[in-house]
Design an enzyme around this catalytic site. Structure first.
Site, mmCIF file in Angstrom:
data_model
loop_
_atom_site.group_PDB
_atom_site.id
_atom_site.type_symbol
_atom_site.label_atom_id
_atom_site.label_comp_id
_atom_site.label_asym_id
_atom_site.label_seq_id
_atom_site.Cartn_x
_atom_site.Cartn_y
_atom_site.Cartn_z
ATOM 1 N N LYS A 1 -11.901 -73.947 -3.422
ATOM 2 C CA LYS A 1 -13.099 -74.643 -2.956
ATOM 3 C C LYS A 1 -12.795 -75.196 -1.573
ATOM 4 O O LYS A 1 -12.017 -76.134 -1.412
ATOM 5 C CB LYS A 1 -13.508 -75.782 -3.883
ATOM 6 C CG LYS A 1 -14.956 -76.197 -3.581
ATOM 7 C CD LYS A 1 -15.270 -77.646 -3.779
ATOM 8 C CE LYS A 1 -14.766 -78.572 -2.745
ATOM 9 N NZ LYS A 1 -15.486 -78.551 -1.441
ATOM 10 N N GLU B 1 -1.300 -82.902 -0.463
ATOM 11 C CA GLU B 1 -1.003 -83.111 0.955
ATOM 12 C C GLU B 1 -2.076 -84.034 1.483
ATOM 13 O O GLU B 1 -3.228 -83.629 1.629
ATOM 14 C CB GLU B 1 -1.073 -81.803 1.744
ATOM 15 C CG GLU B 1 -0.204 -80.693 1.224
ATOM 16 C CD GLU B 1 -0.677 -79.352 1.750
ATOM 17 O OE1 GLU B 1 -0.297 -78.324 1.163
ATOM 18 O OE2 GLU B 1 -1.440 -79.326 2.722
ATOM 19 N N CYS C 1 -3.459 -84.041 9.915
ATOM 20 C CA CYS C 1 -2.669 -85.014 9.165
ATOM 21 C C CYS C 1 -1.390 -85.409 9.900
ATOM 22 O O CYS C 1 -0.857 -86.485 9.670
ATOM 23 C CB CYS C 1 -2.372 -84.507 7.767
ATOM 24 S SG CYS C 1 -1.696 -82.849 7.747
ATOM 25 N N GLU D 1 -5.430 -94.199 8.446
ATOM 26 C CA GLU D 1 -5.649 -92.917 9.120
ATOM 27 C C GLU D 1 -7.050 -92.910 9.736
ATOM 28 O O GLU D 1 -8.039 -93.100 9.040
ATOM 29 C CB GLU D 1 -5.522 -91.778 8.108
ATOM 30 C CG GLU D 1 -5.677 -90.420 8.739
ATOM 31 C CD GLU D 1 -5.377 -89.276 7.777
ATOM 32 O OE1 GLU D 1 -6.030 -89.200 6.724
ATOM 33 O OE2 GLU D 1 -4.479 -88.471 8.093
#
Ligand code: NAI
Ligand code: MG
Length: 491
Positions: A174, A249, A283, A386
């Site tokens: 997905k 991750e 990331c 983040e």
């Protein structure tokens, strides 16, 4: 209007429910396609197809033959690179030049690496006693459920699919709802390469519906996820409930340490690349620039100057460094981080808003100017969370110990960068940094051969290299008694 369908059992199919959602071009804000919105029923059909393929044709071919098929996928990606790069730009807003020269060649290398790896899984034969033979085997898991983000769609899809197939699994992926297009094209290339129907299945839809259904599905043997730490936690919880393995991750908050003895021009260029490439939407992005105090003023000046020279604009323009952000919602998220930085007392040195000089036809796109904050303190939100946007913040330090403590003082542990000419310091600092990937005197760079780990809130598992193949296998130890005697128990 163009339609993007699921790919289930080798066929393009609409959703069982008949519903669609809009896919927009981030460069202009215009809708260019409608995408099948998958739910539990579509996910179930895809998982069943993947399971049939796993138990049927895919289990009957040799690892070497699997490798040849994956190699063929790599060749097809290479042959269609232009078309794929253009589709990626349309769907994600990523600059065409970056897709052509970075993402596509990386995908080709990545598929080639795992094609070559398919017949190289090794396991030990353990020192034997007379009469007993002991060996271990690595077996594929079955159906791997992959959930991928929008920041490098084709790369992320490849990162998940290629090693899973190399190890003998089948896949249901997905892709993020923002960027369905190139994963569908990749699924078609897999068929064209000769992979049996059902080996790679693509289900589109929203995370809370299609993604969650994939995680919950009892016949999915493992979930491999890249995305936010928040969603990663939810996935981990559901997998724990089912005792289903997972690979996560998640986010990062990398530091980029510039020591006074570094080549400052190189370090500044590298800091901008590590912080602002792809609009900071990756990331490994180093949104925290830590600078040794005695060069802080000079480095700050250079950073502002160079950040202002980054060209934000139309992603097809070869002069463009940064295209738009992925979506209006993400633009608002990034803006809210800038507002929080200002409110918490950081100094906005450049950027902080959409660029003012955009041509008329781009006014509805999701552009944001490269942004630099000074006087960032470690407790501020922009120094801890983040941002995933084109925003870097500068913090100064006095000693190496202080720099290491700052770098390690966040919840994340994905990557770290530093710049120095002192050879002893290179090894001292590389060993002290609590990160799964460390770059010394260079910005982000990755090759498929090189493994990396995931630490702290940045995730769980290992990536790249032959090590990543193990994510997609289960180990079995076999003991064979060939002595003709039974082991003593009741003697
Ligand atoms: P997200 O984590 O919500 O989405 C990533 C993928 O997970 C998408 O395919 C999404 O459909 C799926 N998903 C969402 N909710 C799910 C659920 N409950 N169950 C199963 N799958 C689910 O990330 P989003 O909303 O796109 O971005 C939010 C923030 O996450 C970003 O600002 C960034 O900080 C971080 N992020 C980090 C990434 C990375 O590479 N580490 C990639 C994308 C986002
Ligand atoms: Mg989300």
């Amino acid at each position: 209007m163009r339609r993007i369908y699921h790919l289930i059992d080798g066929r393009e199919v609409p959703s069982h429910s008949g519903s669609y959602f809009a896919s927009e071009n981030p460069a202009t804000g215009e809708q260019f396609a409608e995408v099948a919105a998958g739910d539990e029923t579509d996910v179930d059909a895809a998982v069943k197809a993947a399971l049939r393929a796993f138990q049927g044709p895919w289990s009957k071919i040799t690892p070497a033959e699997r490798g040849r098929l994956l190699y063929r996928v790599a060749e097809l990606i290479e042959a269609r690179a232009e078309e794929l790069a253009a589709a990626e730009t349309l769907d994600s807003g990523k600059p065409l030049a970056a897709n052509r020269h970075i993402d596509l060649p990386f995908c080709v290398d990545f598929w080639r690496f795992y094609a070559g790896a398919a017949d190289k899984l090794r396991t030990p034969v353990v020192a034997n006693e007379p009469g007993v033979h002991r060996y271990a085997v690595r077996e594929p898991l079955g159906v791997v459920g992959a959930i991928a983000p929008w920041n490098f769609p084709l790369v992320m899809a490849s990162l998940k699919i290629a090693p899973a197939l190399a190890a003998g699994n089948t896949v249901v992926i997905k892709m993020a709802e923002q960027t369905p297009l190139t994963t569908s094209l990749l699924g078609q290339l897999c068929l064209e390469a000769g992979l049996p129907e059902g080996v790679v299945n693509v289900v589109h839809g929203f995370g809370e519906r299609a993604g969650a259904a994939l995680v919950r599905h009892p016949q999915v043997a493992k979930i491999c996820f890249t995305g936010s730490t928040e969603v990663g936690r939810l996935i981990g919880q559901e997998c724990a409930r089912q005792v289903k393995p997972f690979l996560l991750e998640l986010g990062g908050k990398a530091a980029n340490i510039i020591f006074a003895d570094a080549d400052l021009d190189l370090a500044v260029n590298g800091a901008l690349q590590a912080g602002l490439a792809n609009n900071g939407q990756f990331c490994l992005a180093a949104s925290r620039v830590l600078v040794e105090e005695r060069v802080a003023d000079r480095v700050t000046e250079l950073l502002i100057d160079k950040a202002r020279s980054i060209r934000v604009g139309e992603p097809h323009d070869p002069a463009t460094h940064c295209g738009p952000l992925i979506s209006r919602a993400h633009l608002e998220r990034v803006s809210s981080y800038v507002a929080s930085g200002c409110a918490e007392g950081a100094e906005l040195l450049t950027g902080g808003a959409p660029p003012r000089d955009l041509p008329e036809r781009l006014r509805r796109g999701f552009y944001f100017a490269p942004t630099v904050f000074g006087r960032v303190r470690p407790q501020m939100r922009i120094a801890r969370e983040e941002i995933f946007g084109p925003v870097i913040g500068i913090t100064s330090f006095r000693t190496e110990e202080e720099a290491i403590a700052l770098a390690n003082g966040v919840d994340y542990g994905l990557s770290a960068y530093f710049w120095t000419k002192d050879a002893d310091r290179v090894h001292r600092v590389a060993s002290a940094l609590d990160a799964g990937l460390v770059f010394v005197n260079m910005p982000q760079y990755m090759v498929p051969q090189m493994p990396a780990g995931l630490r702290k809130s940045s995730g769980w598992g290992q990536n790249f290299g032959l090590e990543a193949l193990e994510n997609y296998t289960k180990l079995k130890g076999v003991y064979v008694n060939y002595s003709g005697k039974i082991f003593p128990w009741l003697t």
